[in-house]
Motif scaffolding. Structure first.
Motif, PDB file in Angstrom:
ATOM      1  N   UNK A  95      -3.739 -16.132  -3.441  1.00 46.34           N
ATOM      2  CA  UNK A  95      -2.856 -16.101  -4.385  1.00 46.34           C
ATOM      3  C   UNK A  95      -1.678 -16.981  -4.260  1.00 46.34           C
ATOM      4  N   UNK A  96      -1.354 -17.851  -5.082  1.00 45.83           N
ATOM      5  CA  UNK A  96       0.275 -18.424  -4.924  1.00 45.83           C
ATOM      6  C   UNK A  96       1.372 -17.285  -4.795  1.00 45.83           C
ATOM      7  N   UNK A  97       2.499 -17.691  -4.041  1.00 48.05           N
ATOM      8  CA  UNK A  97       3.271 -16.511  -3.977  1.00 48.05           C
ATOM      9  C   UNK A  97       4.464 -16.570  -4.969  1.00 48.05           C
ATOM     10  N   UNK A  98       4.571 -17.673  -5.544  1.00 44.98           N
ATOM     11  CA  UNK A  98       5.715 -17.878  -6.516  1.00 44.98           C
ATOM     12  C   UNK A  98       5.389 -17.253  -7.936  1.00 44.98           C
ATOM     13  N   UNK A  99       6.224 -16.159  -8.159  1.00 40.13           N
ATOM     14  CA  UNK A  99       6.015 -15.194  -9.451  1.00 40.13           C
ATOM     15  C   UNK A  99       5.151 -14.398  -9.102  1.00 40.13           C
ATOM     16  N   UNK A 100       4.745 -13.971  -7.835  1.00 38.09           N
ATOM     17  CA  UNK A 100       3.726 -12.841  -7.688  1.00 38.09           C
ATOM     18  C   UNK A 100       4.375 -11.694  -7.705  1.00 38.09           C
ATOM     19  N   UNK A 101       3.785 -10.474  -8.351  1.00 36.97           N
ATOM     20  CA  UNK A 101       4.332  -9.035  -8.096  1.00 36.97           C
ATOM     21  C   UNK A 101       3.073  -8.285  -7.631  1.00 36.97           C
ATOM     22  N   UNK A 102       3.131  -7.440  -6.821  1.00 33.70           N
ATOM     23  CA  UNK A 102       2.048  -6.624  -6.369  1.00 33.70           C
ATOM     24  C   UNK A 102       2.190  -5.251  -6.913  1.00 33.70           C
ATOM     25  N   UNK A 152      -2.189   0.702 -13.036  1.00 34.50           N
ATOM     26  CA  UNK A 152      -1.478  -0.374 -12.149  1.00 34.50           C
ATOM     27  C   UNK A 152      -2.335  -1.407 -11.554  1.00 34.50           C
ATOM     28  N   UNK A 153      -1.945  -2.677 -12.270  1.00 34.14           N
ATOM     29  CA  UNK A 153      -2.818  -4.094 -11.638  1.00 34.14           C
ATOM     30  C   UNK A 153      -2.445  -4.466 -10.166  1.00 34.14           C
ATOM     31  N   UNK A 154      -3.458  -4.981  -9.660  1.00 36.58           N
ATOM     32  CA  UNK A 154      -3.494  -5.167  -8.328  1.00 36.58           C
ATOM     33  C   UNK A 154      -2.287  -6.195  -8.243  1.00 36.58           C
ATOM     34  N   UNK A 155      -2.305  -7.179  -9.020  1.00 34.04           N
ATOM     35  CA  UNK A 155      -1.395  -8.522  -8.849  1.00 34.04           C
ATOM     36  C   UNK A 155      -0.924  -8.748 -10.502  1.00 34.04           C
ATOM     37  N   UNK A 156       0.070  -9.449 -10.557  1.00 31.53           N
ATOM     38  CA  UNK A 156       0.650 -10.059 -11.711  1.00 31.53           C
ATOM     39  C   UNK A 156       1.482 -11.357 -11.178  1.00 31.53           C
ATOM     40  N   UNK A 157       1.196 -12.397 -11.932  1.00 26.79           N
ATOM     41  CA  UNK A 157       1.791 -13.672 -11.624  1.00 26.79           C
ATOM     42  C   UNK A 157       2.380 -13.853 -12.944  1.00 26.79           C
ATOM     43  N   UNK A 158       3.822 -13.908 -12.899  1.00 32.45           N
ATOM     44  CA  UNK A 158       4.749 -14.009 -14.212  1.00 32.45           C
ATOM     45  C   UNK A 158       5.457 -15.452 -13.786  1.00 32.45           C
ATOM     46  N   UNK A 159       5.081 -16.445 -14.847  1.00 35.15           N
ATOM     47  CA  UNK A 159       5.860 -17.690 -14.694  1.00 35.15           C
ATOM     48  C   UNK A 159       6.399 -17.933 -16.256  1.00 35.15           C
ATOM     49  N   UNK A 160       7.479 -18.857 -16.311  1.00 37.08           N
ATOM     50  CA  UNK A 160       7.642 -19.209 -17.509  1.00 37.08           C
ATOM     51  C   UNK A 160       6.537 -18.989 -18.598  1.00 37.08           C
ATOM     52  N   UNK A 161       6.381 -18.358 -19.695  1.00 39.74           N
ATOM     53  CA  UNK A 161       5.812 -18.482 -20.967  1.00 39.74           C
ATOM     54  C   UNK A 161       4.078 -18.073 -20.167  1.00 39.74           C
ATOM     55  N   UNK A 162       4.036 -17.470 -19.333  1.00 40.87           N
ATOM     56  CA  UNK A 162       2.737 -17.173 -18.945  1.00 40.87           C
ATOM     57  C   UNK A 162       2.592 -15.840 -18.064  1.00 40.87           C
ATOM     58  N   UNK A 163       1.822 -14.847 -18.183  1.00 45.09           N
ATOM     59  CA  UNK A 163       1.568 -13.882 -17.306  1.00 45.09           C
ATOM     60  C   UNK A 163       0.036 -13.706 -16.896  1.00 45.09           C
ATOM     61  N   UNK A 187      -4.480  -8.810 -21.574  1.00 45.97           N
ATOM     62  CA  UNK A 187      -5.863  -8.744 -21.366  1.00 45.97           C
ATOM     63  C   UNK A 187      -6.668 -10.375 -21.440  1.00 45.97           C
ATOM     64  N   UNK A 188      -5.999 -11.003 -22.398  1.00 43.39           N
ATOM     65  CA  UNK A 188      -6.438 -12.366 -22.624  1.00 43.39           C
ATOM     66  C   UNK A 188      -6.221 -13.204 -21.157  1.00 43.39           C
ATOM     67  N   UNK A 189      -5.423 -12.936 -20.498  1.00 38.40           N
ATOM     68  CA  UNK A 189      -5.015 -13.528 -19.159  1.00 38.40           C
ATOM     69  C   UNK A 189      -5.528 -12.515 -18.059  1.00 38.40           C
ATOM     70  N   UNK A 190      -6.450 -11.998 -18.310  1.00 36.54           N
ATOM     71  CA  UNK A 190      -6.778 -11.234 -17.196  1.00 36.54           C
ATOM     72  C   UNK A 190      -7.888 -11.794 -16.301  1.00 36.54           C
ATOM     73  N   UNK A 191      -7.696 -11.501 -15.066  1.00 39.39           N
ATOM     74  CA  UNK A 191      -8.721 -12.334 -14.076  1.00 39.39           C
ATOM     75  C   UNK A 191      -9.293 -11.134 -12.928  1.00 39.39           C
TER      76      UNK A 191
END
Length: 141
Positions: free
Chosen positions: A37-44, A62-73, A101-105
């Protein structure tokens, strides 16, 4: 992270920088997902509260990871096998937080693991080898 912990060390992935000591993973798949995963905006281990209604009990997911960038999670789950508890929590995530959920991978080891997922989750899954490309496409949308 209540199962057997797998610590990712630099000798397993010599091309990676040394990880902080506090990072622990439930499985090798989860550790390898982190590496990809890219580390920018990454939360464990990102906590999400699931509460379906006013009188329903609160369930912590508890989600394994969340990538939070402007206007998208992007919520990322590493799944070797979908347990009944995980299935329930993903159903609740869909009902309570449809945008997340729409942005679940869901990341799996193999294409066969994707085929074992319920049909409603198969379109949200990719293999570990395809993860960088899928994330890149996700972030460009």
């Amino acid at each position: 992270m209540n199962k057997k912990n797998t610590e990712l060390t630099t000798h397993e992935k010599p091309h990676q920088d040394k990880l902080p000591e506090w990072i622990r993973f439930d499985s090798k798949l989860e550790a390898n997902t982190y590496q990809a995963l890219p580390k920018q905006g990454l939360m464990l281990q990102f906590p999400i509260t699931l509460k379906a209604g006013l009188n329903s009990p609160k369930i912590d997911y508890v989600a394994d990871f969340l990538i939070a960038i402007p206007n998208k999670q992007i919520v990322i789950e590493s799944k070797g096998k979908l347990t009944p508890e995980a299935r329930l929590k993903l159903n609740l995530l869909d009902a309570v937080h449809p945008k997340l959920f729409a942005n679940l991978l869901i990341v799996t080891k193999s294409q066969r693991d994707i085929q074992k997922l319920p049909k409603w989750l198969q379109g949200k899954a990719c293999t570990l080898t395809r993860l960088p490309k899928v994330i890149s496409t996700f972030l460009e949308q």
